[in-house]
Design a protein around this motif. Structure first.
Motif, mmCIF file in Angstrom:
data_model
loop_
_atom_site.group_PDB
_atom_site.id
_atom_site.type_symbol
_atom_site.label_atom_id
_atom_site.label_comp_id
_atom_site.label_asym_id
_atom_site.label_seq_id
_atom_site.Cartn_x
_atom_site.Cartn_y
_atom_site.Cartn_z
ATOM 1 N N ALA A 245 7.995 3.022 2.361
ATOM 2 C CA ALA A 245 7.615 3.715 3.587
ATOM 3 C C ALA A 245 6.511 4.741 3.306
ATOM 4 O O ALA A 245 6.468 5.341 2.223
ATOM 5 C CB ALA A 245 8.824 4.409 4.195
ATOM 6 N N HIS A 246 5.664 4.953 4.290
ATOM 7 C CA HIS A 246 4.555 5.898 4.143
ATOM 8 C C HIS A 246 5.050 7.292 3.782
ATOM 9 O O HIS A 246 4.390 8.013 3.029
ATOM 10 C CB HIS A 246 3.755 5.958 5.447
ATOM 11 C CG HIS A 246 2.873 4.781 5.646
ATOM 12 N ND1 HIS A 246 1.708 4.587 4.939
ATOM 13 C CD2 HIS A 246 2.972 3.720 6.476
ATOM 14 C CE1 HIS A 246 1.130 3.456 5.330
ATOM 15 N NE2 HIS A 246 1.869 2.911 6.263
ATOM 16 N N SER A 247 6.214 7.648 4.317
ATOM 17 C CA SER A 247 6.713 9.003 4.134
ATOM 18 C C SER A 247 7.009 9.347 2.681
ATOM 19 O O SER A 247 7.015 10.526 2.315
ATOM 20 C CB SER A 247 7.968 9.212 4.975
ATOM 21 O OG SER A 247 8.980 8.289 4.598
ATOM 22 N N THR B 70 9.561 4.595 -5.847
ATOM 23 C CA THR B 70 9.306 3.192 -6.146
ATOM 24 C C THR B 70 10.626 2.431 -6.203
ATOM 25 O O THR B 70 11.655 2.998 -6.604
ATOM 26 C CB THR B 70 8.547 3.010 -7.466
ATOM 27 O OG1 THR B 70 9.295 3.609 -8.527
ATOM 28 C CG2 THR B 70 7.167 3.617 -7.412
ATOM 29 N N ARG C 189 5.654 7.221 0.023
ATOM 30 C CA ARG C 189 4.768 6.447 -0.834
ATOM 31 C C ARG C 189 4.066 7.365 -1.827
ATOM 32 O O ARG C 189 3.619 8.455 -1.495
ATOM 33 C CB ARG C 189 3.732 5.709 0.013
ATOM 34 C CG ARG C 189 2.945 4.642 -0.740
ATOM 35 C CD ARG C 189 2.200 3.769 0.234
ATOM 36 N NE ARG C 189 3.141 3.004 1.066
ATOM 37 C CZ ARG C 189 2.760 2.253 2.105
ATOM 38 N NH1 ARG C 189 1.485 2.190 2.445
ATOM 39 N NH2 ARG C 189 3.657 1.585 2.801
ATOM 40 N N THR D 257 8.069 -3.053 -0.505
ATOM 41 C CA THR D 257 7.419 -2.200 0.483
ATOM 42 C C THR D 257 8.043 -0.822 0.400
ATOM 43 O O THR D 257 9.261 -0.699 0.248
ATOM 44 C CB THR D 257 7.582 -2.774 1.903
ATOM 45 O OG1 THR D 257 6.964 -4.071 1.970
ATOM 46 C CG2 THR D 257 6.938 -1.871 2.936
ATOM 47 N N SER E 157 12.569 1.976 1.507
ATOM 48 C CA SER E 157 11.904 0.948 0.730
ATOM 49 C C SER E 157 12.760 -0.300 0.731
ATOM 50 O O SER E 157 13.968 -0.229 0.956
ATOM 51 C CB SER E 157 11.683 1.441 -0.716
ATOM 52 O OG SER E 157 10.894 0.532 -1.450
#
Length: 123
Positions: A60-62, A68, A64, A58, A49
């Motif tokens: 990362a998808h991994s 936070t 998310r 932002t 992040s």
């Protein structure tokens, strides 16, 4: 010269939470993109992040939905809140600063790094 110090790692059980802190000294973190990365032995450092100087974040998808990032300008600190931790989250976690404020997950974009903090998730 900006220096970064991470803290907050430790040993937790699956499903538990940790909050990592990245404290800056020597410069304001609001002038940088501050990123969180993690690394396990034998693997490349992965971006988790980042928060840009504007405050935009932002993740990362991994991770998310579980992790936070936030910033406290008064404390010159960036946090990584990690919830619902999994054994595969076990790694050394680093924060880093990008003076160019590119907002990337590429480790080479970051010039200042902390020493890392170990996170171990195990029952």
């Amino acid at each position: 010269q900006l220096q970064l110090v991470e803290s907050g790692g430790g040993l937790v059980q699956p499903g538990e939470s940790l909050r990592l802190s990245c404290v800056g000294s020597g410069a304001s973190l609001t002038s940088y993109t501050i990123g969180w990365f993690r690394q396990v032995p034998g693997k490349e450092r992965d971006g988790i992040s980042y928060v840009r100087s504007s405050g935009d974040t932002t993740v990362a998808h991994s991770v998310r939905g579980r992790f936070t990032i936030s910033r406290d300008t008064a404390k010159n600190t960036v946090y990584l809140q990690m919830n619902s931790l999994l054994p595969e989250d076990t790694a050394v976690y680093y924060c880093a600063a990008d003076r160019q404020d590119y907002g990337l997950f590429t480790p080479h974009a970051y010039s200042n790094w902390g020493q890392g903090t170990q996170v171990t998730v195990s029952s």
